[in-house]
Design a protein around this motif. Structure first.
Motif, PDB file in Angstrom:
ATOM      1  N   MET A 453      -8.773   8.872   3.101  1.00 16.20           N
ATOM      2  CA  MET A 453      -7.505   7.912   2.777  1.00 16.20           C
ATOM      3  C   MET A 453      -6.464   8.215   2.742  1.00 16.20           C
ATOM      4  O   MET A 453      -6.022   9.400   2.037  1.00 16.20           O
ATOM      5  CB  MET A 453      -8.005   7.294   1.170  1.00 16.20           C
ATOM      6  CG  MET A 453      -6.970   6.447   0.588  1.00 16.20           C
ATOM      7  SD  MET A 453      -7.474   6.039  -1.075  1.00 16.20           S
ATOM      8  CE  MET A 453      -8.441   4.532  -0.800  1.00 16.20           C
ATOM      9  N   ASN A 454      -5.468   7.864   3.295  1.00 16.39           N
ATOM     10  CA  ASN A 454      -3.955   8.625   3.688  1.00 16.39           C
ATOM     11  C   ASN A 454      -3.146   8.160   2.798  1.00 16.39           C
ATOM     12  O   ASN A 454      -3.433   7.353   1.656  1.00 16.39           O
ATOM     13  CB  ASN A 454      -3.468   8.251   5.192  1.00 16.39           C
ATOM     14  CG  ASN A 454      -2.924   6.957   5.288  1.00 16.39           C
ATOM     15  OD1 ASN A 454      -3.398   5.889   4.375  1.00 16.39           O
ATOM     16  ND2 ASN A 454      -2.296   6.584   6.320  1.00 16.39           N
ATOM     17  N   ALA A 455      -2.001   8.825   2.643  1.00 12.76           N
ATOM     18  CA  ALA A 455      -0.873   8.832   1.558  1.00 12.76           C
ATOM     19  C   ALA A 455      -0.612   7.285   1.451  1.00 12.76           C
ATOM     20  O   ALA A 455      -0.285   6.581   0.291  1.00 12.76           O
ATOM     21  CB  ALA A 455       0.098   9.519   1.846  1.00 12.76           C
ATOM     22  N   ALA A 456      -0.260   6.584   2.835  1.00 11.75           N
ATOM     23  CA  ALA A 456       0.303   5.071   2.582  1.00 11.75           C
ATOM     24  C   ALA A 456      -0.763   4.315   1.908  1.00 11.75           C
ATOM     25  O   ALA A 456      -0.529   3.310   1.077  1.00 11.75           O
ATOM     26  CB  ALA A 456       0.532   4.769   3.913  1.00 11.75           C
ATOM     27  N   ALA A 457      -2.073   4.509   2.096  1.00  8.57           N
ATOM     28  CA  ALA A 457      -3.038   3.848   1.549  1.00  8.57           C
ATOM     29  C   ALA A 457      -2.926   3.973   0.065  1.00  8.57           C
ATOM     30  O   ALA A 457      -3.210   2.973  -0.611  1.00  8.57           O
ATOM     31  CB  ALA A 457      -4.368   3.971   2.092  1.00  8.57           C
TER      32      ALA A 457
END
Ligand code: ADP
Length: 796
Positions: A453-457
């Protein structure tokens, strides 16, 4: 080195010369004036001067044999009445050398002596000779002569008896009479040739004519001897024939060796070809599985095994299994036997489930496998792969096969190592890329566990950087979002992608779209789901403002239009006094234009409503059969104009659903109108309806339905008209899309009918799509849920 004793009486010039020659050829030389007492000197070859032997040599020869019991005896002759070889043979000596000797003669003598000892060391048996003659005296003389010379001898009086013994084998030479009762020598010869083509046969006859001798030689006799013969001649012919036999055997043996060598070379060439191909293929491999497959395919073409498992170590362990039909262990058993030999292989796998891929082997089945052979690839402390091969007991590898295996395994390990390093780099690059993306990325396995799960998500969903992502169901519950339901829909619908839109609240309200895509493994099996999250709040806001603007403008237009229409009607109706026919014509033209603008304004209003979140529906139970017949009736004047028949199908019984009858009527009229517009004069238009189950619906459409498992009805409006190109089937549902610009002029309309119709159908929780119709024309499918539409459709 050969040790040579020269026994030559008082030293003379020739002895020194001979000594020098022998030494030059590498012999160790002992020059003696007389025979030494037994065991006083050792030599392998004894050169005896003829002058010492005199005319009665037996006594001295016996003494010589006692002095050198293991030696070969060679006669040295400086002068001779008879050829020295003949004399040597007469006396049972091995050979003779005539002096002064040439280097080549000495070399030849030493060479033959060495070969003799080599043969003797190889325990070569003394030559065995069969003498066939009906005359007893000849048999006896021959046997004595031969035995004295060291040969083994058997005799036969009868050719048939001889054949029987020859067939049993073991003879090096046959000496046979040419004239015998019962069978002549030539016939005997023929039978010997048929049974043992390489066995030398010497013909002996007392009455030999030239013809008989030639016939015997043609039939394959090695040599012939004429009776009565001298012992010397006899032994000479026998020795020659035996040498010939030995040469023939050596030749045959050499030919066999050459053939074997040739086939070994051919095998090696084949293996090299397989190796070269496999190495080239392996170097092109993009994943370890391909390397394993190349390795197994190459091994399949060269090695004997009944099954093999190529185990790829790592975080996601994989086993590629090749079963050649000779009995195979299960992948788990193969892994177990690998791990037994190389425990470090499974280090770091963390007990993940083993992925197994099976490939077919093409090689011949080598017998049932019972023994396991293991090969490890990569560094001993950190192997990257291992192969367990099951083979028949005792099917050991030849040195050549072992070399092949080594040459195949080393490059495979190198490629695997390179891929491992690349994968590490790739993973780092991918992680950096995913982390830096503006779009939110969520990767989850099929069990719903979030892997990435990346930072933007995290930012979009309001999850802290350190907070564990956990599972999709936990996220869905915590955020009150249908994330896991969307994944469930994707997996259930049998499609590759799915898009859902939803609103999130904390920390501020936002509209997000979630594009879900299924990720498949090498065998096309689903392994994970990746979701792309986009914030479309601003886009939606811009659309809302645009729709608002269109609504306001349309409303503002509608009021003056109504006034113009009313005024026109008043004038046409004579409410302001009589009008001339010309005035009436102009007024009617104005009326038509006003109607068109009104329709356009209504369409613009509808599309604006649809785009700003759906049309308000006033739902009630609607009988589709009745509604469709009414719409047909309404469109009758259009059909008449084009001389078209309207055919209803499946409208005999009521089909009641919960829907807005006005809006559905608008959809069906629009579809019917289009069907008429795009038909050729004089054809037919078909309208049908039927109840259907979700399983009857194409998967791509099912994924779009809001209530995936609700009962459905399907209405189809079909025509036999100009049809729609496959590439345009979706495009026509976009705003202002008309497939051919020329049609616009021919058929009227501005390309809003279909987007509005689809908007209305979707507001009902259904779907509208177009498809080609066989043999010509198009079909428009309207799928509607039987029950009430989703909650957000207002008015229901
Ligand atoms: P319009 O009011 O311009 O017909 P629509 O949105 O209803 O707009 O249709 C868009 C386009 O789709 C049409 O211009 C035509 O090119 C194509 N189309 C619609 N229905 C049919 C049909 N039954 N047969 C062939 N083409 C059709």
């Amino acid at each position: 080195m050969l040790r040579v004793a020269v026994v030559a009486g008082p030293p003379a010039g020739w002895t020194a010369e001979l000594e020098a020659l022998l030494c030059a050829e590498g012999a160790e030389v002992l020059v003696l004036g007389a025979l030494p007492p037994p065991a006083a000197a050792v030599a392998s070859l004894v050169l005896l001067d003829l002058s010492l032997l005199g005319d009665q040599p037996q006594h001295l020869l016996d003494q010589a044999r006692r002095s050198f019991p293991e030696a070969l005896f060679c006669l040295l002759a400086r002068y001779a009445r008879r050829p020295p070889e003949a004399r040597a043979l007469d006396w049972g000596l091995w050979d003779a050398l005539y002096l002064p000797a040439q280097t080549e003669e000495v070399r030849d003598l030493l060479g033959r002596a060495e070969a003799f000892f080599a043969r003797r060391a190889g325990a070569e048996h003394p030559a065995k000779v069969l003498v066939v003659d009906d005359e007893e005296s000849i048999r006896e003389v021959s046997a004595t002569l031969l035995e004295q010379t060291g040969y083994h001898v058997e005799t036969a009086a009868d050719p048939l008896e001889a054949i029987g013994r020859i067939l049993q084998g073991g003879f090096d030479l046959v000496v046979t009479d040419l004239q015998m009762p019962g069978m002549d020598g030539v016939s005997l010869l023929r039978r010997i040739r048929a049974a043992q083509p390489q066995l030398p046969v010497v013909i002996s006859t007392g009455y030999a004519t030239v013809e008989a001798t030639i016939a015997a030689l043609r039939t394959g006799a090695t040599d012939f001897i004429r009776k009565p013969f001298s012992g010397e001649d006899y032994l000479q012919v026998v020795a020659r024939a035996l040498r010939y036999g030995a040469l023939t055997r050596a030749n045959v043996e050499l030919e066999g060796q050459a053939r074997a060598e040739k086939s070994r070379l051919r095998e090696r060439q084949y293996e090299l070809l397989i190796l070269t191909r496999a190495i080239a293929e392996m170097s092109r491999a993009v994943n370890p599985g391909q390397v394993a497959e190349c390795w197994l395919r190459a091994a399949d073409q060269v090695l004997d095994f009944s099954c093999a498992g190529f185990f790829l170590a790592g975080a996601a362990p994989e086993m590629v299994v090749m079963d050649r039909g000779g009995g195979c262990l299960s992948p788990e058993e193969l892994v177990r036997s690998l791990v037994r030999h190389v425990p470090v292989l499974t280090a770091g796998t963390g007990g993940e489930e083993l992925r197994v891929r099976r490939i077919e082997g093409g090689g011949a089945q080598p017998g049932a496998g019972a023994q396991t052979r293991v090969h490890v690839l990569g560094p001993a402390a950190r192997p990257c792969a291992g192969v367990a091969m099951l083979h028949a007991p005792g099917a050991d590898l030849t040195a050549q096969q072992a070399a092949f295996l080594h040459s195949l395994t080393v490059p495979a390990a190198q490629v695997l190592e390179k891929l491992r390093a690349l994968a590490g780099e790739e993973r780092l690059r991918e992680e950096a890329m995913v982390a830096g993306m503006h779009q939110g990325v969520i990767l989850a396995d099929l069990a719903g566990q979030v892997l990435v799960m990346n930072a933007a998500a995290r930012e979009l969903l309001g999850i802290g950087a350190q907070e564990p992502a956990g599972s999709l169901s936990r996220l869905s519950a915590a955020l009150d979002l249908p994330l896991d339901a969307a994944v469930g829909e994707l997996l259930g619908a049998g499609v590759e992608t799915l898009t859902r839109e939803f609103r999130v609240h904390p920390p501020r309200e936002r509209v997000l779209t979630l594009d879900l895509t299924l990720i498949r493994g090498d065998a096309r099996e689903p392994i994970a789901v990746v979701g792309l999250l986009r914030d479309i709040t601003e886009l939606r806001e811009a659309e809302r403002m645009k729709s608002e603007f269109v609504t306001i403008v349309s409303h503002e237009l509608r009021t003056p239009l109504t006034t113009i229409k009313n005024c026109n009607s008043l004038l046409l109706g004579g409410g302001t006094g009589a009008i001339t026919p010309e005035q009436e014509r102009f007024l009617r033209m104005a009326q038509v234009s006003v109607d068109r603008i009104t329709r356009l304004v209504n369409d613009l209003l509808d599309i604006a409503k649809i785009e700003s979140g759906g049309i308000a529906l006033a739902c009630a139970p609607v009988d589709l059969a009745t509604l469709l017949r009414a719409i047909g009736h309404e469109a009758e004047y259009l059909l008449l104009e084009r001389r078209l028949r309207l055919v209803f199908e499946g409208l005999d019984a009521p089909l009641v659903i919960d829907a807005d009858p006005e809006r559905l009527g608008q959809v069906f009229f629009n579809l019917l109108h289009n069907a008429v517009k795009f038909s050729r004069d004089g054809g037919a238009v078909f309208v049908s309806a039927r109840a259907c189950a979700p399983s009857d619906v194409p998967p791509a459409v099912r994924a779009l339905l809001r209530q995936g498992d609700a009962p459905l009805v399907e209405v189809c409006v079909a025509d036999e008209g100009i049809g729609i190109a496959p590439g345009d089937l979706e495009r026509i549902f976009e705003r202002f899309q008309q497939v051919e610009p020329t049609l616009r002029r021919e058929h009227g309309g501005i390309g809003l009918g279909l987007p509005i119709s689809r908007g209305i159908v979707r507001s009902h929780g259904g779907e509208l799509w177009a498809a080609p119709r066989e043999p010509s024309g198009s079909v428009f499918h309207v799928l509607l849920p039987v029950g009430p539409p989703p909650e957000h459709a207002t008015g229901c």
